[in-house]
Write a protein that holds these residues in place. Structure first.
Motif, PDB file in Angstrom:
ATOM      1  N   LEU A 289       9.997  24.694  19.246  1.00 29.15           N
ATOM      2  CA  LEU A 289      10.237  24.730  17.793  1.00 29.15           C
ATOM      3  C   LEU A 289      11.536  24.037  17.397  1.00 29.15           C
ATOM      4  N   ARG A 290      11.906  22.991  18.130  1.00 34.43           N
ATOM      5  CA  ARG A 290      13.151  22.306  17.776  1.00 34.43           C
ATOM      6  C   ARG A 290      12.970  21.451  16.523  1.00 34.43           C
ATOM      7  N   MET A 291      11.747  21.115  16.169  1.00 28.24           N
ATOM      8  CA  MET A 291      11.492  20.309  14.975  1.00 28.24           C
ATOM      9  C   MET A 291      11.047  21.213  13.833  1.00 28.24           C
ATOM     10  N   ARG A 292      11.994  22.015  13.369  1.00 28.65           N
ATOM     11  CA  ARG A 292      11.724  22.925  12.259  1.00 28.65           C
ATOM     12  C   ARG A 292      12.747  22.635  11.160  1.00 28.65           C
ATOM     13  N   PRO A 293      12.488  21.589  10.343  1.00 35.10           N
ATOM     14  CA  PRO A 293      13.462  21.260   9.298  1.00 35.10           C
ATOM     15  C   PRO A 293      13.479  22.322   8.206  1.00 35.10           C
ATOM     16  N   SER A 294      14.578  22.374   7.489  1.00 29.48           N
ATOM     17  CA  SER A 294      14.685  23.273   6.345  1.00 29.48           C
ATOM     18  C   SER A 294      14.255  22.529   5.093  1.00 29.48           C
ATOM     19  N   GLY A 295      13.522  23.204   4.238  1.00 29.70           N
ATOM     20  CA  GLY A 295      13.127  22.592   2.980  1.00 29.70           C
ATOM     21  C   GLY A 295      14.306  22.547   2.020  1.00 29.70           C
ATOM     22  N   THR A 296      14.337  21.511   1.198  1.00 31.36           N
ATOM     23  CA  THR A 296      15.332  21.420   0.137  1.00 31.36           C
ATOM     24  C   THR A 296      14.665  21.891  -1.147  1.00 31.36           C
ATOM     25  N   TYR A 297      14.937  23.111  -1.527  1.00 35.25           N
ATOM     26  CA  TYR A 297      14.267  23.714  -2.678  1.00 35.25           C
ATOM     27  C   TYR A 297      14.751  23.063  -3.968  1.00 35.25           C
ATOM     28  N   VAL A 298      13.816  22.574  -4.776  1.00 36.08           N
ATOM     29  CA  VAL A 298      14.157  21.932  -6.051  1.00 36.08           C
ATOM     30  C   VAL A 298      13.426  22.595  -7.216  1.00 36.08           C
ATOM     31  N   GLY A 299      12.897  23.812  -6.996  1.00 34.88           N
ATOM     32  CA  GLY A 299      12.189  24.526  -8.051  1.00 34.88           C
ATOM     33  C   GLY A 299      13.152  25.258  -8.974  1.00 34.88           C
ATOM     34  N   PRO A 300      12.617  26.083  -9.863  1.00 33.37           N
ATOM     35  CA  PRO A 300      13.461  26.848 -10.794  1.00 33.37           C
ATOM     36  C   PRO A 300      14.408  27.761 -10.033  1.00 33.37           C
ATOM     37  N   ARG A 301      15.603  27.919 -10.552  1.00 32.15           N
ATOM     38  CA  ARG A 301      16.586  28.759  -9.883  1.00 32.15           C
ATOM     39  C   ARG A 301      16.221  30.231 -10.038  1.00 32.15           C
ATOM     40  N   PRO A 302      16.263  30.985  -8.960  1.00 31.79           N
ATOM     41  CA  PRO A 302      16.012  32.428  -9.057  1.00 31.79           C
ATOM     42  C   PRO A 302      17.280  33.141  -9.551  1.00 31.79           C
ATOM     43  N   PRO A 303      17.180  34.395  -9.960  1.00 39.46           N
ATOM     44  CA  PRO A 303      15.918  35.166 -10.036  1.00 39.46           C
ATOM     45  C   PRO A 303      15.184  34.907 -11.341  1.00 39.46           C
ATOM     46  N   ARG A 304      13.858  34.938 -11.272  1.00 41.86           N
ATOM     47  CA  ARG A 304      13.023  34.798 -12.467  1.00 41.86           C
ATOM     48  C   ARG A 304      12.219  36.077 -12.630  1.00 41.86           C
ATOM     49  N   PRO A 305      11.817  36.404 -13.849  1.00 46.51           N
ATOM     50  CA  PRO A 305      10.988  37.600 -14.034  1.00 46.51           C
ATOM     51  C   PRO A 305       9.624  37.409 -13.402  1.00 46.51           C
TER      52      PRO A 305
END
Length: 431
Positions: free
Chosen positions: A400-416
């Motif tokens: 599992l050495r090739m497990r990149p982290s996603g760059t989250y670009v969605g709405p900022r939490p927290p949301r209702p």
């Protein structure tokens, strides 16, 4: 209670000025506000304050993400590059374990080249034989597919079916994987339906594959081209399908599953299926008698002319150059070769691009009475050797050495929490 030095309430959220946030991010103040407008950062104007302030934790998190994206750091133990000893691409040449791949293919059969990729040792006279049980399982599965199934569909199903007939498939030791490799490649070929009746599975792999691609008798010159194409296409560094194989092997999927991952990617028109597009273009040029009107239609439609250019080679693709040299020796290939040259010369008036291996494969398949999908089959069978070489190499790395982290670009939490029927983008859906 207040901190005596800062005057800030103890335990309150630490906030930064625009100047402080810019310094932490290493950008200009204007860029900080650009992050706000893109939703990557939130700001707040304090009562009585003259400017915006930013949550320190949020700014620090954005700085970490920016460092990861710029290659200055990795996350979750993921690697930003893949160590490999298999293939090197350098200017207009490429090498298999340090040996010029074109020269290696000129002197050795596909089976011998595959052994070199797998072990770094040559086995003169190497021959692959498929056991009866996996071949029977693969043929039953392939025969159950509808007639319109493509070659990669058949190979993918054959690989999965062959795996079920191998109780030792989960043994990832080098000796076991090599045994799987030597059986899987010929099993994939044997699972494909023969074109001509009475075809016999004997002789080198290229001869066995020929009978599944063309109804014409196999002459030695054409078999030489097919074997050379298999050898030249056996590997090409970290192409998209090979990366998929390494990801699967990193998760310790067995060799059949790793090959299936590669087959799942190779079917795209920008990868293994590209030669089929070049084949059809070549037939149209032969039918029209000139490349000019055909290229004009391609460019008018906004399509890229298939069979030309390669992002890794500024000059001519060395694989194409080697195959064209062999095709010159086959009289039946002369019309298709002339059409290919016409395509290159006509397109050069617009963009100076060289022929790539897809165009060379198209010349071979079109002049050998093969369907447009034949190049895809050749590519997939050939590349199986490289995929297994990469899987073997990956089994020796940390899992599992090739497990990149996603760059989250969605709405900022927290949301209702969304209400009933609310869509993910925040709108209201129907009942």
């Amino acid at each position: 209670m207040r901190d005596q030095e800062s005057g800030r309430s103890v335990g309150a959220e630490r906030r930064l000025s625009t100047k402080e946030a810019a310094a932490l991010l290493g950008v200009k103040p204007e860029t900080v506000y650009a992050y706000v407008s893109r939703g990557q950062l939130s700001s707040r104007r304090e009562p009585g304050g003259r400017g915006s302030t930013f949550a320190a934790a949020e700014v620090e998190a954005l700085a970490r993400r920016n460092r990861r994206e710029s290659g200055t750091g990795t996350a979750s133990g993921a690697e930003s590059s893949v160590r490999t000893r298999i293939t090197l691409i350098d200017t207009d040449r490429y090498y298999f374990r340090g040996v010029d791949a074109v020269e290696l293919a000129a002197r050795h059969t596909y089976e011998e080249v595959a052994e070199w990729l797998w072990t770094g040792r040559l086995r003169p006279g190497a021959a692959f034989h498929a056991p009866d049980a996996p071949v029977a399982a693969a043929r039953r599965a392939v025969d159950a597919l509808p007639e319109h199934a493509g070659p990669t569909d058949r190979l993918r199903v054959a690989a999965a079916a062959a795996a079920t007939a191998d109780p030792l498939r989960f043994d990832l030791s080098e000796a076991a994987v090599l045994g799987t490799a030597r059986a899987l490649v010929p099993t994939l070929v044997a699972a494909l339906p023969p074109v001509a009746p009475g075809h016999r599975d004997e002789g080198p792999l290229a001869r066995r594959l020929w009978g599944r691609l063309s109804g014409r008798p196999a002459d030695e010159a054409s078999l030489k081209v097919l074997d050379r194409a298999l050898s030249l296409l056996a590997d090409h560094d970290l192409a998209a399908s090979t990366l998929a194989v390494r990801v699967a092997a990193s998760a310790r999927a067995h060799a059949y599953a790793a090959v299936s991952a590669g087959l799942g990617v190779i079917e795209g028109p920008l990868h293994g299926a590209a030669s089929g597009l070049a084949h059809r273009l070549l037939l149209e040029v032969l039918d029209q008698g000139s490349a000019a009107p055909v290229i004009t239609d391609e460019l008018r439609a906004g399509r890229r002319v298939p069979g030309l250019g390669h992002r890794l080679y500024p000059g001519e693709d060395p694989r194409a150059r080697a195959l064209f040299a062999l095709l010159e020796e086959i009289p039946a290939a002369a019309p298709a070769l002339a059409a290919a040259r016409d395509i290159v010369a006509t397109t050069a008036r617009h963009t100076p691009l060289h022929a790539n291996v897809d165009l060379a494969l198209a010349v071979f398949t079109a002049s050998s009475g093969m369907p447009a999908t034949a190049g895809e089959t050749i590519f997939a069978v050939a590349r199986t050797a490289g995929w297994i070489a990469h899987a073997l190499e990956e089994y020796g790395e940390d899992p599992l050495r090739m497990r990149p982290s996603g760059t989250y670009v969605g709405p900022r939490p927290p949301r209702p929490l969304p209400g009933r029927g609310e869509e993910a983008h925040g709108g209201r859906g129907g009942w």
